[in-house]
Design a protein around this motif. Sequence first.
Motif, short mmCIF file in Angstrom:
data_model
loop_
_atom_site.label_atom_id
_atom_site.label_comp_id
_atom_site.label_asym_id
_atom_site.label_seq_id
_atom_site.Cartn_x
_atom_site.Cartn_y
_atom_site.Cartn_z
N ALA A 1 0.83 -1.21 0.00
CA ALA A 1 0.00 0.00 0.00
C ALA A 1 0.86 1.25 0.00
O ALA A 1 1.90 1.32 0.67
CB ALA A 1 -0.92 0.00 1.22
N ALA A 2 0.42 2.23 -0.73
CA ALA A 2 1.11 3.52 -0.80
C ALA A 2 0.93 4.27 0.53
O ALA A 2 -0.07 4.08 1.23
CB ALA A 2 0.55 4.35 -1.94
N ASP A 3 1.90 5.11 0.84
CA ASP A 3 1.83 5.88 2.08
C ASP A 3 0.54 6.68 2.19
O ASP A 3 -0.06 6.76 3.25
CB ASP A 3 3.04 6.82 2.20
N ALA A 4 0.09 7.26 1.07
CA ALA A 4 -1.15 8.05 1.09
C ALA A 4 -2.34 7.18 1.46
O ALA A 4 -3.25 7.62 2.18
CB ALA A 4 -1.36 8.73 -0.26
N ASP A 5 -2.37 5.93 0.98
CA ASP A 5 -3.47 5.01 1.32
C ASP A 5 -3.41 4.59 2.78
O ASP A 5 -4.44 4.46 3.44
CB ASP A 5 -3.42 3.77 0.42
N ILE A 6 -2.20 4.41 3.29
CA ILE A 6 -2.02 4.07 4.70
C ILE A 6 -2.51 5.22 5.57
O ILE A 6 -3.25 5.02 6.53
CB ILE A 6 -0.55 3.73 4.99
N ALA A 7 -2.13 6.44 5.20
CA ALA A 7 -2.55 7.62 5.96
C ALA A 7 -4.06 7.78 5.92
O ALA A 7 -4.69 8.09 6.94
CB ALA A 7 -1.86 8.87 5.42
N ALA A 8 -4.66 7.58 4.76
CA ALA A 8 -6.12 7.70 4.63
C ALA A 8 -6.82 6.67 5.51
O ALA A 8 -7.82 6.99 6.17
CB ALA A 8 -6.54 7.54 3.17
N ASP A 9 -6.32 5.44 5.54
CA ASP A 9 -6.90 4.41 6.39
C ASP A 9 -6.78 4.79 7.86
O ASP A 9 -7.71 4.60 8.64
CB ASP A 9 -6.22 3.06 6.13
#
Length: 113
Positions: free
Chosen positions: A41-49
């Motif tokens: 997972a991309a960092d942006a997706d991790i942050a969004a989660d």
Amino acid sequence: MPRSELRLLCDQNVARRYVSGFRSASDFAVATVRERLDPRAADADIAADAVENGLVVFTSDDDFFRIDTRCGRIHYAQEAAPEVGTVVDAVRAVADAYDDHGLIVEHVPDGWI
């Protein structure tokens, strides 16, 4: 005043010994990116989660300080190999210092113990 549980999302790069250290403490709820998302997972997706689920990202990846999604995040220097107990105590001190864990942006241990 009782501690509020800190809900951590450990990034892919976090050594298992830290994940285990947090899981053995009663005041942390711990999930890993591998458990919640795709391991790539991309960092942006991790942050969004993390934002969507009230989690604070624990990582050694300083890219989290450059992404647009603002999530609670705690960075540690993995290459310095800090002791597990030192990191757990420092993260606990950080959590105690913030009323809103989503606002956490810190480096540990970095003077937190």
